[in-house]
Design an enzyme around this catalytic site. Structure first.
Site, mmCIF file in Angstrom:
data_model
loop_
_atom_site.group_PDB
_atom_site.id
_atom_site.type_symbol
_atom_site.label_atom_id
_atom_site.label_comp_id
_atom_site.label_asym_id
_atom_site.label_seq_id
_atom_site.Cartn_x
_atom_site.Cartn_y
_atom_site.Cartn_z
ATOM 1 C CB CYS A 187 -33.326 -18.868 5.238
ATOM 2 S SG CYS A 187 -32.434 -17.393 4.712
ATOM 3 C CG HIS B 65 -28.788 -18.973 6.169
ATOM 4 N ND1 HIS B 65 -29.827 -19.316 5.328
ATOM 5 C CD2 HIS B 65 -28.640 -20.026 7.028
ATOM 6 C CE1 HIS B 65 -30.276 -20.520 5.651
ATOM 7 N NE2 HIS B 65 -29.578 -20.964 6.684
ATOM 8 C CG HIS C 104 -4.822 3.969 3.275
ATOM 9 N ND1 HIS C 104 -3.832 3.201 3.872
ATOM 10 C CD2 HIS C 104 -5.088 4.981 4.145
ATOM 11 C CE1 HIS C 104 -3.507 3.740 5.038
ATOM 12 N NE2 HIS C 104 -4.255 4.807 5.224
ATOM 13 C CB CYS D 278 -4.791 -1.253 2.181
ATOM 14 S SG CYS D 278 -5.032 0.212 3.193
ATOM 15 C CB CYS E 24 -0.552 1.718 5.653
ATOM 16 S SG CYS E 24 -1.607 0.516 4.800
ATOM 17 C CB CYS F 176 -0.925 0.004 1.218
ATOM 18 S SG CYS F 176 -1.951 1.486 1.365
#
Length: 797
Positions: free
Chosen positions: A317, A758, A213, A200, A183, A180
């Site tokens: 569900c 779910h 970021h 990142c 960082c 990154c």
């Protein structure tokens, strides 16, 4: 054959408009695979199991039936299992539903003596042959689209891909060794396709992942597309491309060209990272999923009355978990099982019982509670080797309960709480002629809100509800020291995703249920409250209590909140829920000696000032694009002045509305009756509902807030008599009793949104907890009492 010829007048040849049922009995859950097969009425094209077809003959006199019988073929039991690549069941790449194959046979049966004739046969009358062929070749009315992806939908081409402008920065991305730019993260990295920045990704719900970021870079630059490094291979369609303005994973048809701009040869790249969809699949087997579904524990399957599973119809569900708990209450058991037989419901049903809510609730009740369908199947569970049950598919019930509801009638996942409220409303309306038999009343209770004005005078607002929706006060967590230590440890050690696989390492806030209930009953300020005593706007104090205690208390935990920018977020929190609670202290006492009521009435100008007005800046920008002033005003009002983009989207999707050119009006006559009905179902009086909808431009949520903030809006039901001599709960038909309750049901949710993931139910039956996970039913060894989304309590007295 002569018997058949004498009844030819009772045989119909199906028309294209006919609904043909041939997969499931309309009274029971018998199918062609049941022992007696299925009988299709060749006049009405309704299907009946062997035990019920005589009832139809007695009711209609229709004697001719097509008997359908399916017999299972022998298949190898050692088929290799493939790892799923899609969160779906029964589709290519998804979980194997391992359906066996069946042979189908037909015959003509004539009632009442069940005289059987072979089919096919050249001796049959032509009319019968044509009618039967049409039925056999037709798509059954019960057959719905099979289960698609639970959460992930097919990716669409990004609207930014074809016009993406790439900056000539000279950046060349190496094939490995990424980090990154802001960082030290080396995983979950995203390449911005405009400027070549490697940043990142988002921080996960549990604190792992990136440092946000990449998304922060988008907010600073508005560069729209990024591709996840490590997902780029020769198969570019498998690469994970994300569009920040569209807030979704997308397809980039020019990805090869966009990658080449930064010197990336995709043909030589090897996959090293999971895509977002793969990560979602992986997370679905992690902590919450394993804990709530009790994965890894040896669940003992249980069979018999009250232990029947429900087949997942495709994201159903939420329905299964809700109905299992509802049919564990005495009120629903009595109404649709103990005191109402299938035959009684069928005799009362209209010509098509598949469209009758009473019939289908009775069918579902008998299916769940009789034990007839709760027996070990010949097939064992593919993952555990334990006996499994096939369960019953609640198709006909879903079709009836979801009729005319855009969301519940779809195959998309829904909020279990929304479905429960919808169910209660439908059952109540269906029972309006026999309110004494209404089982939904067992959930109902009265709520009284006391408004204290700075003048010292009070107002009371009364309504009915069937749930207590509780905010979760995170500041009341009982493990603050442990939380602080956990976060310090994470910050100090820089724990990565792979370092936190053990659920024991994840520390979450623990908030007592008592704190949530206390928060509900505590005083809160109401800004911009019109005081009829002061004749002006002021800040009042509201306190809430219950005027009655229901037979069954339903507590909804508000785990889903909106962050800044209206970004939905699920609270990562445990709720410590005791087995027994006492809410006696929450009973409202009504008007007290020495209290003086606020004067009645709200001036018309106050109501007019509450009406929505279009934001002039939004309207001006839309008008500059060529839209009419009226259309732009409507777009701004209907999107609550959220912004130009929201208003533009509303305009584009409503340009063909028949009333798009009608003048903007807030008159009562323009109020949608369905919105009025919705507010009526909340317990508000009709005149209050209409005033609230008028003041809020028809928005139900805003109208509800308006009622709470204007308790004096109606003289008819909020005057002195409503506080002094109000009906007792018994007089108003509401159940009432003591304030002690015992926990008996939990609906838990896994996933990041109520509309994905779910739902599972845990129910206390016969002194033991049982898990109902769609068609899987077993004894629960560790019910997730602290992870519930909706809790169900039964009054102890």
């Amino acid at each position: 054959m002569e018997l058949l010829r004498s009844n030819l007048s009772r045989v119909q040849i199906p028309e294209p408009t006919h609904r043909i049922y041939k997969h499931e009995c309309c009274i029971s859950f018998d199918t062609p695979r049941s022992e007696g097969g299925l009988f299709v009425d060749m006049n009405s094209f309704l299907a009946f199991g062997k035990d019920y077809v005589s009832w139809n003959y007695e009711k209609t006199g229709n004697p001719v039936y097509l008997h359908i019988k399916q017999t299972r073929k022998s298949i190898p039991e050692d088929r290799p299992l493939k790892k799923p690549t899609l969160l779906a069941i029964g589709v290519d790449g998804g979980f194997d539903n391992n359906e066996p194959e069946y042979e189908e046979s037909y015959s003509i049966v004539i009632l009442p003596d069940f005289v059987s004739l072979p089919f096919p046969s050249v001796e049959l009358p032509e009319k019968v042959r044509i009618a039967v062929d049409t039925v056999v070749n037709a798509v059954g009315a019960e057959r719905k689209e099979q289960v698609a992806a639970w959460t992930a939908e097919k990716k669409l081409i990004s609207e930014h891909a074809l016009t993406l402008q790439q900056i000539k920065s000279g950046i060349v991305i190496p094939p490995s060794g990424w980090k990154c730019s802001k960082c030290d993260k080396t995983e979950n990295l995203w390449l911005n396709l405009t400027d070549g920045m490697i940043l990142c990704g988002r921080k996960n719900w549990d604190g792992t992942g990136g440092n946000n970021h990449a998304v922060e870079h988008y907010k600073e630059t508005a560069y729209p597309l990024a591709v996840k490094l490590g997902t780029i291979t020769a198969d570019l369609e498998a690469a994970d491309v994300y569009s920040y303005p569209e807030d979704d994973s997308v397809l980039d048809p020019l990805l090869a060209e966009h990658l080449a701009h930064f010197g990336i040869d995709f043909s030589s790249m090897q996959k090293t990272e999971m895509t977002t969809a793969e990560r979602e699949l992986d997370q679905n087997t992690n902590f919450d999923w394993n804990r709530i579904q009790e994965s890894g524990k040896e669940l003992v399957p249980v069979f018999g009355p009250g232990y029947t599973g429900l087949v997942n119809l495709g994201n159903s569900c939420y329905l299964a978990a809700t109905m299992q708990i509802v049919f564990s209450t005495h009120s629903f058991i009595s109404r649709y099982f103990s005191h109402q037989s299938l035959k009684m419901a069928f005799e009362m049903a209209p010509a098509d019982p598949t469209l009758d809510l009473n019939m289908q609730l009775t069918k579902l009740g008998h299916g769940l509670l009789s034990g007839k369908y709760s027996m070990p199947a010949t097939q064992k569970d593919a993952t555990t080797g334990d006996p499994r049950q096939e369960g019953i598919p609640p198709r006909m019930f879903k079709n009836v309960i979801a009729a005319s509801h855009a969301e519940f009638s779809s195959m998309r996942q829904q909020d279990a709480l929304d479905f429960f409220l919808h169910l209660v409303g439908k059952v109540e309306r269906a029972s309006n002629t026999t309110p004494d038999l209404d089982p939904s009343r067992s959930f109902k209770f009265g709520i009284e809100e006391k408004i204290l004005c700075p003048s010292g005078k009070v107002g009371y607002n009364k309504r009915e509800d069937c749930i207590l929706s509780l905010n979760i006060p995170l500041h009341e967590a009982t493990n603050k020291d442990e939380l602080e230590a956990f976060h310090k440890q994470k910050a100090g050690k820089g724990l990565e995703e792979n370092d936190m696989r053990s659920s024991d390492e994840i520390v979450r806030p623990r908030v007592p249920l008592e704190a949530c209930l206390a928060n509900f009953a505590s005083s809160e300020p109401i800004e911009d409250y019109y005081s009829s005593a002061l004749k002006g706007m002021t800040t009042a104090i509201k306190t809430t209590g219950l005027t009655s205690f229901p037979d069954y208390l339903v507590l909804h935990m508000r785990k889903f909140v909106m962050e800044e920018g209206w970004v939905p977020k699920k609270l990562d929190v445990y709720i410590d829920v005791p087995d027994v609670i006492d809410i006696s202290h929450m009973r409202s006492k009504g008007l007290q000696p020495g209290e003086e009521l606020l004067p009645d009435g709200v001036p018309e100008e106050v109501m007019e000032s509450a009406q929505p007005v279009a934001n002039e800046e939004i309207v001006a920008q839309l008008v500059s694009m060529g839209f009419s002033q009226l259309h732009c005003q409507k777009a701004a009002i209907n999107t609550s002045n959220a912004g130009v983009e929201e208003a533009m989207n509303w305009l584009l999707s409503h340009m063909d509305d028949p009333d798009i050119d009608a003048p903007i009006s807030h008159q009562t006559s323009d109020i949608d009756q369905s919105s009025v009905d919705t507010l009526l179902s909340f317990g508000f009086a009709e005149d209050v509902a209409r005033k609230a909808l008028k003041a809020s431009g028809g928005d139900i949520e805003k109208a509800t807030d308006w009622v709470f903030n204007n308790p004096n809006a109606s003289v008819s039901d909020m005057d002195v008599s409503s506080s002094n001599s109000a009906q007792t709960p018994a007089q108003s038909g509401l159940p009432d009793g003591g304030g002690k309750y015992k926990l008996f049901g939990i609906v838990s949710h896994m996933g990041t949104s109520v509309h994905c993931g779910h739902y599972v139910a845990h129910i206390l039956k016969e002194g033991r907890w049982v898990i109902f996970n769609d068609d899987k039913v077993g004894i629960s060894t560790d019910p997730p009492k602290d992870m519930g989304y909706v809790y169900f309590f039964q009054r102890l007295d």
